[in-house]
Structures are given as structure tokens and as C-alpha cells.
Motif scaffolding. Structure first.
Motif, PDB file in Angstrom:
ATOM      1  N   THR A 103       4.232   3.271   6.932  1.00 38.13           N
ATOM      2  CA  THR A 103       2.982   4.014   6.857  1.00 38.13           C
ATOM      3  C   THR A 103       1.918   3.083   6.288  1.00 38.13           C
ATOM      4  O   THR A 103       2.217   2.131   5.591  1.00 38.13           O
ATOM      5  CB  THR A 103       3.116   5.226   5.913  1.00 38.13           C
ATOM      6  OG1 THR A 103       3.389   4.749   4.591  1.00 38.13           O
ATOM      7  CG2 THR A 103       4.238   6.136   6.354  1.00 38.13           C
ATOM      8  N   LEU A 104       0.668   3.375   6.605  1.00 41.73           N
ATOM      9  CA  LEU A 104      -0.456   2.639   6.026  1.00 41.73           C
ATOM     10  C   LEU A 104      -1.228   3.603   5.135  1.00 41.73           C
ATOM     11  O   LEU A 104      -1.541   4.718   5.535  1.00 41.73           O
ATOM     12  CB  LEU A 104      -1.392   2.121   7.122  1.00 41.73           C
ATOM     13  CG  LEU A 104      -0.768   1.268   8.235  1.00 41.73           C
ATOM     14  CD1 LEU A 104      -1.847   0.863   9.237  1.00 41.73           C
ATOM     15  CD2 LEU A 104      -0.080   0.046   7.670  1.00 41.73           C
ATOM     16  N   CYS A 105      -1.529   3.144   3.942  1.00 35.53           N
ATOM     17  CA  CYS A 105      -2.261   3.958   2.976  1.00 35.53           C
ATOM     18  C   CYS A 105      -3.748   3.994   3.342  1.00 35.53           C
ATOM     19  O   CYS A 105      -4.286   3.020   3.879  1.00 35.53           O
ATOM     20  CB  CYS A 105      -2.072   3.324   1.605  1.00 35.53           C
ATOM     21  SG  CYS A 105      -3.093   3.994   0.298  1.00 35.53           S
ATOM     22  N   ALA A 106      -4.396   5.112   3.064  1.00 36.13           N
ATOM     23  CA  ALA A 106      -5.847   5.198   3.233  1.00 36.13           C
ATOM     24  C   ALA A 106      -6.503   4.009   2.556  1.00 36.13           C
ATOM     25  O   ALA A 106      -6.156   3.675   1.422  1.00 36.13           O
ATOM     26  CB  ALA A 106      -6.365   6.494   2.632  1.00 36.13           C
ATOM     27  N   ASP A 157       0.809  -1.226   0.000  1.00 38.42           N
ATOM     28  CA  ASP A 157       0.000   0.000   0.000  1.00 38.42           C
ATOM     29  C   ASP A 157       0.834   1.264   0.000  1.00 38.42           C
ATOM     30  O   ASP A 157       0.287   2.355  -0.213  1.00 38.42           O
ATOM     31  CB  ASP A 157      -0.944   0.006   1.197  1.00 38.42           C
ATOM     32  CG  ASP A 157      -0.215  -0.141   2.522  1.00 38.42           C
ATOM     33  OD1 ASP A 157       0.633  -1.056   2.626  1.00 38.42           O
ATOM     34  OD2 ASP A 157      -0.475   0.650   3.432  1.00 38.42           O
ATOM     35  N   SER A 158       2.127   1.159   0.226  1.00 43.95           N
ATOM     36  CA  SER A 158       2.914   2.398   0.350  1.00 43.95           C
ATOM     37  C   SER A 158       4.366   2.147  -0.037  1.00 43.95           C
ATOM     38  O   SER A 158       5.255   2.261   0.791  1.00 43.95           O
ATOM     39  CB  SER A 158       2.830   2.930   1.783  1.00 43.95           C
ATOM     40  OG  SER A 158       3.283   1.944   2.706  1.00 43.95           O
ATOM     41  N   PHE A 159       4.584   1.821  -1.318  1.00 48.09           N
ATOM     42  CA  PHE A 159       5.961   1.682  -1.786  1.00 48.09           C
ATOM     43  C   PHE A 159       6.624   3.052  -1.775  1.00 48.09           C
ATOM     44  O   PHE A 159       5.964   4.086  -1.877  1.00 48.09           O
ATOM     45  CB  PHE A 159       5.988   1.123  -3.213  1.00 48.09           C
ATOM     46  CG  PHE A 159       5.390  -0.250  -3.349  1.00 48.09           C
ATOM     47  CD1 PHE A 159       5.690  -1.257  -2.445  1.00 48.09           C
ATOM     48  CD2 PHE A 159       4.520  -0.534  -4.382  1.00 48.09           C
ATOM     49  CE1 PHE A 159       5.137  -2.535  -2.574  1.00 48.09           C
ATOM     50  CE2 PHE A 159       3.966  -1.805  -4.524  1.00 48.09           C
ATOM     51  CZ  PHE A 159       4.271  -2.798  -3.622  1.00 48.09           C
ATOM     52  N   ILE A 216     -11.700  -2.947  10.603  1.00 49.35           N
ATOM     53  CA  ILE A 216     -11.724  -1.490  10.436  1.00 49.35           C
ATOM     54  C   ILE A 216     -11.090  -1.127   9.097  1.00 49.35           C
ATOM     55  O   ILE A 216     -10.321  -1.905   8.527  1.00 49.35           O
ATOM     56  CB  ILE A 216     -10.951  -0.767  11.562  1.00 49.35           C
ATOM     57  CG1 ILE A 216      -9.473  -1.235  11.607  1.00 49.35           C
ATOM     58  CG2 ILE A 216     -11.633  -0.983  12.914  1.00 49.35           C
ATOM     59  CD1 ILE A 216      -8.569  -0.374  12.458  1.00 49.35           C
ATOM     60  N   ILE A 217     -11.436   0.071   8.612  1.00 50.30           N
ATOM     61  CA  ILE A 217     -10.733   0.662   7.470  1.00 50.30           C
ATOM     62  C   ILE A 217     -10.119   1.976   7.962  1.00 50.30           C
ATOM     63  O   ILE A 217     -10.785   2.767   8.639  1.00 50.30           O
ATOM     64  CB  ILE A 217     -11.679   0.940   6.284  1.00 50.30           C
ATOM     65  CG1 ILE A 217     -12.435  -0.333   5.887  1.00 50.30           C
ATOM     66  CG2 ILE A 217     -10.896   1.493   5.101  1.00 50.30           C
ATOM     67  CD1 ILE A 217     -13.423  -0.130   4.733  1.00 50.30           C
ATOM     68  N   THR A 218      -8.862   2.206   7.623  1.00 51.31           N
ATOM     69  CA  THR A 218      -8.141   3.390   8.110  1.00 51.31           C
ATOM     70  C   THR A 218      -8.046   4.477   7.030  1.00 51.31           C
ATOM     71  O   THR A 218      -8.254   4.206   5.852  1.00 51.31           O
ATOM     72  CB  THR A 218      -6.701   3.034   8.520  1.00 51.31           C
ATOM     73  OG1 THR A 218      -5.904   2.863   7.339  1.00 51.31           O
ATOM     74  CG2 THR A 218      -6.642   1.762   9.348  1.00 51.31           C
ATOM     75  N   ASP A 219      -7.700   5.666   7.468  1.00 47.80           N
ATOM     76  CA  ASP A 219      -7.214   6.682   6.527  1.00 47.80           C
ATOM     77  C   ASP A 219      -5.682   6.527   6.454  1.00 47.80           C
ATOM     78  O   ASP A 219      -5.155   5.476   6.814  1.00 47.80           O
ATOM     79  CB  ASP A 219      -7.661   8.086   6.956  1.00 47.80           C
ATOM     80  CG  ASP A 219      -7.074   8.510   8.296  1.00 47.80           C
ATOM     81  OD1 ASP A 219      -6.380   7.692   8.956  1.00 47.80           O
ATOM     82  OD2 ASP A 219      -7.303   9.656   8.703  1.00 47.80           O
ATOM     83  N   ASP A 220      -4.957   7.548   6.026  1.00 49.37           N
ATOM     84  CA  ASP A 220      -3.499   7.463   5.994  1.00 49.37           C
ATOM     85  C   ASP A 220      -2.952   7.463   7.423  1.00 49.37           C
ATOM     86  O   ASP A 220      -3.247   8.361   8.210  1.00 49.37           O
ATOM     87  CB  ASP A 220      -2.920   8.663   5.231  1.00 49.37           C
ATOM     88  CG  ASP A 220      -3.241   8.590   3.757  1.00 49.37           C
ATOM     89  OD1 ASP A 220      -2.761   7.662   3.092  1.00 49.37           O
ATOM     90  OD2 ASP A 220      -3.989   9.466   3.267  1.00 49.37           O
ATOM     91  N   VAL A 221      -2.153   6.465   7.726  1.00 55.03           N
ATOM     92  CA  VAL A 221      -1.605   6.312   9.076  1.00 55.03           C
ATOM     93  C   VAL A 221      -0.091   6.482   9.006  1.00 55.03           C
ATOM     94  O   VAL A 221       0.580   5.726   8.300  1.00 55.03           O
ATOM     95  CB  VAL A 221      -1.958   4.921   9.651  1.00 55.03           C
ATOM     96  CG1 VAL A 221      -1.372   4.747  11.038  1.00 55.03           C
ATOM     97  CG2 VAL A 221      -3.470   4.698   9.655  1.00 55.03           C
ATOM     98  N   PRO A 222       0.464   7.475   9.733  1.00 54.09           N
ATOM     99  CA  PRO A 222       1.923   7.633   9.708  1.00 54.09           C
ATOM    100  C   PRO A 222       2.627   6.452  10.383  1.00 54.09           C
ATOM    101  O   PRO A 222       2.065   5.834  11.299  1.00 54.09           O
ATOM    102  CB  PRO A 222       2.167   8.916  10.522  1.00 54.09           C
ATOM    103  CG  PRO A 222       0.832   9.580  10.643  1.00 54.09           C
ATOM    104  CD  PRO A 222      -0.196   8.488  10.566  1.00 54.09           C
ATOM    105  N   MET A 223       3.822   6.167   9.927  1.00 56.07           N
ATOM    106  CA  MET A 223       4.646   5.135  10.567  1.00 56.07           C
ATOM    107  C   MET A 223       4.839   5.470  12.041  1.00 56.07           C
ATOM    108  O   MET A 223       5.049   6.629  12.399  1.00 56.07           O
ATOM    109  CB  MET A 223       6.005   5.084   9.849  1.00 56.07           C
ATOM    110  CG  MET A 223       7.000   4.137  10.471  1.00 56.07           C
ATOM    111  SD  MET A 223       8.304   3.581   9.299  1.00 56.07           S
ATOM    112  CE  MET A 223       8.786   5.056   8.428  1.00 56.07           C
TER     113      MET A 223
END
Lengths: 339, 339
Positions: free
Chosen positions: B254-257, A119-121, B145-152
Motif C-alpha cells: 500500500t502507499l500512504c497518503a 510509508d506503511s509499515f 504527483i502526490i497520492t492519497d492512500d493507495v491500496p496494494m
């Protein structure tokens, strides 16, 4: 055909067609704004893009711009699937030998493969930002394919036609997090942070006769802090071809167009045994861990440290004429700062 | 707010806003054609969609259509990330007890979580198509759950605000492929084929006071071949909250939205010990495997078979008034036929 994704402030970047010599590109927004879009409609889009590629190389196009790898995203800045194999058993044999363990026989017929975070390359020239050196940061030089839609249970005979693009990978690995994570049995999560891909991906026909039996018969070029660290031949000692890996990934599920499948760290044997460093006349390594395992096997202790902040890794591959095929991944490890 | 994705012949379906009672919907193409698009721009899109949701419930909209769960995709028909936790340690304790093994102490502070295939989810009313019953086909009822953009490196304090939507999961599992696969150390690949999600996903505020400490304090309703198989309370015995699971997933990346994070099979203890079947006065199970483990623990042998072709699984959750929140996953296992 060579394709690239340029940074444009969006999540998926802008697809462009790049000339064979990597010197110029042309925008193709009206045909496919992103690489994922092109892959979603590959049967229709590929011939149109190939026509443009031909004209670009023939200097038969207007609105041509200078291509600069510095402005590239990974070809798919985010993907729906990234499954990484471990096709070079030499790598696995070294891991096991360093801890005095046998390689299970089944490993030679049943590929190791993990589902990675897709999801985040990060871009091929982006810094590798990580929080702690204690994690044991390493690079892994690999080759990868991108597929179209692959039906569940695809046969080895049908696999080849599903391989639509090839590129290089830096599969960043956090070595000190791997043993505790794998001992839990659920695979890699923390120990495989965001990885990156070469600035350019290419269709298999672009490789000519070095694309054979769904392996790439060229040397990977891995430079660590500007010294040649490894140049293993990607087709050599590759126990599982990309067709094998694709079938493995699709055994119990369909794969969506845009699925990326990696080869695992490219690793060559030497005279039937473990490889040697470049200085010692071998083909070196595509990751630090292998060198450390050789050190353990030879001297009982690993001397070469994992990456430090400021260390640089460069991964590329040249054709027989010495010209770069995919552009180069060039990254520096830096300390991650929370916002 | 309740959102759904309708099948429309495209890969990502069509986002619609659904009324609280699941009886009607309105198209929102001009605001967000797909759920992923809405999540990519959630800060801007959410308030607009919520305004429409309010009007839809107030009968204050034209072009309203009848909602039918039969025409739904999973809310994200394909996603950039699907990481599934194992937050109910009771499940892990049973697995271990059935094979006379201890649960490592670290499992109570360090969540189990795997990266799952996210490129080809199946719809909530689609058949589960698989090639072989010998794989040991099982369902797993979960919350996600579904997330938005999550910082590392997101902290537990910041985690809650990144949880944007909730839904239910049927995490199809191939039990007989799990032991050989996990013994390889690289996690699940073959043993977790395409899974599915409830017809509707909802914002946390929709749950009111049953959304507490980032857990859902309602019973999951799992019906197998039209008999109640389990109704465990999702907030009970959940060792790791969704905030915990989100932080775990984001530790080194990081996790993508649009990242989906699952709870793992919902599983309740009974009087401090393993649960009981519904008939025996317990809350039953959210997967066949747990019942089989209880059988092994009690009688030395598992009697309940895994799914056969034609077997039906239904997973839903009702609010305190007894009304369905997410619609229901209703699936039949069928033999996969290669084209």
C-alpha cells in the motif's frame, strides 16, 4: 528506556512508556503524542520520558496499565526514512557462492544499503498480507537503529551520539522478484514490501554492556513455525557497525530525526565458513534464503521452500537473564484480498 | 486549487492556499496546519480548501497576504515516500547508446523506478549544498504527483482517482557516484541527495485539458545559468503515464497518503531520434547528462561540464496563456560546510 506505539485508530498510533519487564505501560500524551513527535524534539523530550520510565519501574506512578504486545504498532508506524544495510557479509558471501560469483573486494569497506519504503509499515503482530506465493516470500531477522537529526557528512566519531533507539526488524523479502529487479539497477521496490518492527524500541543505555562498538552482543531468536530456525549473535561477523552504517547513509545528505537504519539479515559464520542449521549444531539462519543457499552449495539444489500461507515467523531477543528486551514480532503469512 | 507550504521554523512548514495567479495566499491553520495533515484527511479537507481557493480567487476573503515564492518550503518538506520513475525512455536510450548498450525490451513495459530519500527535501529556493564537485552534480527537471492512500495492487482503472496533486521536481543527481552505486545493485543512495519541489502544488483539475491520460501536455521550462536549456513537452514521449507509475509503485504494498511519485527526467525525441539543443533547433534537455551523452554519441567525448559552485538552475512550467502554474524552482549550487 523502553517505548512503544499502541494502536489507537490513528495513522501514527499513541506513544507509551513501557516498563523494563514489558508488563505495564503509561500514556504520555501530554509530553509526546507520537514517537515521531518525541524524536522531533528528542533533546527536550528524552529526559522527561526517562524520568517517567524510572518512576514506572519503581512502581511510583498512577494510571499504569497492563502492556500487551498484541496491541502494538511498529514503533514508527510510518517513518520518513528507512535505509537497510547489509552489514553481515556472510549473507552476501553465501548469495554469491551459491551462484559461483566472487564478492567484490570493495564490499568489505563500502556497505551495501538500500532505501526502503517507509510509508506503511505493518505492526509486529499483524498478518503479512501478500498477493502471490510465486513471489517467494521470505522473512529477514534484523536489528535496527533510529536516529535523531544527522548532519550531512557526519564522521564516524560523531555517529554514536546520533543513535537514539534500537529495535528488531522483520524485513519481508520477495525472493523471486529480487533478481529481475536488481538486474534493472534501480534497487528494491517490489521485492521489499512493507516490513515490521518489534513492539518495543529501547535506548542504547538499556542494553548495558552488550551495546559495544555500536553493535548488539546478544543472540537474535528466530522461530519459524514454532521451531528455532536461527539464533545468531548480532555482534558477531557484523562487518559494519551501526555507526558505520549511519555515516554511510549520511554521506551526501542530512538524515531527519526518526530515520531508521537496519543491519541487514543477521548472519554468523561457523569455524570461518558458512553456518549450519540448528539441528546440525550451528546457529541457524535469520532467513530462509540462506538455508536454501547452503543447500545449493552442498547439494546443488534448494529443498526448503519459501513461506506458505499460514506459516508463522517469530523474531525476538533476550538479555543475559533470558528476559525479552524488545517484545516479539509474531506474524503469519496470509493471502491478500483486494477490496 | 493551488497549495503551498511556507517556512515557519517548523519541520513541516505551514500549509497555505495560493491564488491562481500566485500573487496572494491565505492561511488555513484551523483546517489543516500542514499539507501532510490535509492529505491524511483529504476526503474531508479538500472540499473545504477548494471553497477557500474559490473565494481567494474571487477576492472574497479577508486576511489575504502577498505570496512570495522565496519563502516556500517544498510542498511536503519531508514525506513518507518518494518513488521516482524513469518514464521517458528517450533518456534511458541515450544513456545506453552513449555506452553502446541495448535497452532491454522489458524496459518498454516494466517501468524503472527507485525509492528515494524523502526525509529531508530542500526548499525550491534553497541552495543545493554539496561537499564535492567531483561527485558530478547535475539537475533533473521532472513532474511529480502526490497520492492519497493507495491500496496494494491498485488497477490501472482505479489509479487516476488516487492522483491528488501535481508539482515540479529538481531531482539533484550525483552522476559520478551513479555507476559504482548502481553496479552494487541496491539502487541510488549517495547519488541522489536531497531534492526539491516547486513552490506550489496543484490539483489535477487546475490543469484543465492539458491533464489528459494522466500526463501533462505542457512544456517544462529548464533554464541553466539564465539560458534556456530545455523546454520538452511533458506529455510527449512519456512511455509510462502517472497512472502506470502509480500502479507500479503499489504492486506489492500500500502507499500512504502523501506518497510522491516522479516522472523521471522529462526528455523528448526529435524526428524519432535523440533530441537537439535549443540552439540547434531542438527542445533541449532537462539535465546536463543528456547533453553530455549526445556529445559522446556525436563526438566521442562529453564537453559540457557538470555544475560548478555558483551555477544556477531554474525549473518552471507555464500554462497556454504563459502564466506560471507551479512557481519556479530556482537554486544555486554551493559548497557544503560542515558545522
Amino acid at each position: 528506556m523502553k517505548l512503544s506505539t499502541l494502536k489507537n485508530g490513528t495513522r501514527d498510533g499513541m506513544l507509551v512508556v513501557v516498563s523494563r519487564d514489558l508488563k505495564k505501560y503509561v500514556e504520555v500524551h501530554s509530553i509526546a503524542p507520537t514517537l515521531q513527535f518525541a524524536l522531533d524534539y528528542w533533546r527536550i523530550k528524552e529526559p522527561i520520558l526517562k524520568e517517567i520510565y524510572k518512576k514506572l519501574n519503581d512502581n511510583d506512578l498512577e494510571d499504569v496499565k497492563v502492556f500487551d504486545e498484541k496491541f502494538c504498532e511498529s514503533p514508527l508506524p510510518r517513518a520518513y526514512a528507512w535505509a537497510d544495510g547489509s552489514a553481515y557479509l556472510n549473507h552476501v558471501e553465501l548469495v554469491r557462492k551459491a551462484r559461483n560469483a566472487e564478492v567484490p573486494k570493495s564490499f568489505y569497506s563500502d556497505p551495501l544499503m538500500y532505501q526502503g519504503g517507509s510509508d506503511s509499515f505493518i505492526g509486529p503482530r499483524d498478518d503479512i498480507e501478500l498477493e502471490s506465493l510465486s513471489w517467494g516470500v521470505d522473512f529477514e531477522g534484523e536489528v535496527a537503529i533510529i536516529t535523531d537529526d544527522v548532519p550531512m557528512g557526519t564522521s564516524i566519531e560523531d555517529a554514536l551520539e546520533h543513535i537514539k533507539l534500537l529495535m528488531l526488524v522483520n524485513d519481508v523479502s520477495l525472493r523471486n522478484l529480487i533478481p529481475p529487479e536488481l538486474s534493472k539497477g534501480f534497487g528494491f521496490l517490489h521485492s521489499k514490501p512493507s516490513c515490521s518492527f518489534s513492539p518495543v524500541c529501547v535506548t542504547p543505555d538499556e542494553l548495558g554492556d552488550v551495546w559495544k562498538n555500536s553493535k548488539v552482543n546478544l543472540a537474535l531468536d528466530v522461530q519459524y513455525n514454532e521451531d528455532l530456525f536461527g539464533n545468531p549473535i548480532a555482534a558477531n561477523d557484523m562487518t559494519f557497525s551501526f555507526s558505520d552504517l549511519l555515516c554511510h547513509a549520511a554521506k551526501t545528505r542530512t538524515l531527519c530525526a526518526g530515520t531508521i537504519i537496519g543491519s541487514g539479515t543477521v548472519s554468523n559464520k561457523l569455524d570461518g565458513g558458512a553456518g549450519k542449521t540448528i539441528i546440525d549444531g550451528g546457529r541457524g539462519y535469520s532467513c530462509i534464503a540462506e538455508l536454501r543457499m547452503i543447500e545449493v552449495i552442498n547439494d546443488g539444489v534448494a529443498k526448503t521452500p519459501f513461506m506458505n500461507y499460514g506459516d508463522k515467523i517469530k523474531i525476538s531477543m533476550s538479555d543475559k537473564a533470558g528476559d525479552s528486551i524488545f517484545g516479539s514480532i509474531e506474524q503469519t503469512l496470509v493471502q491478500y484480498e483486494k477490496e
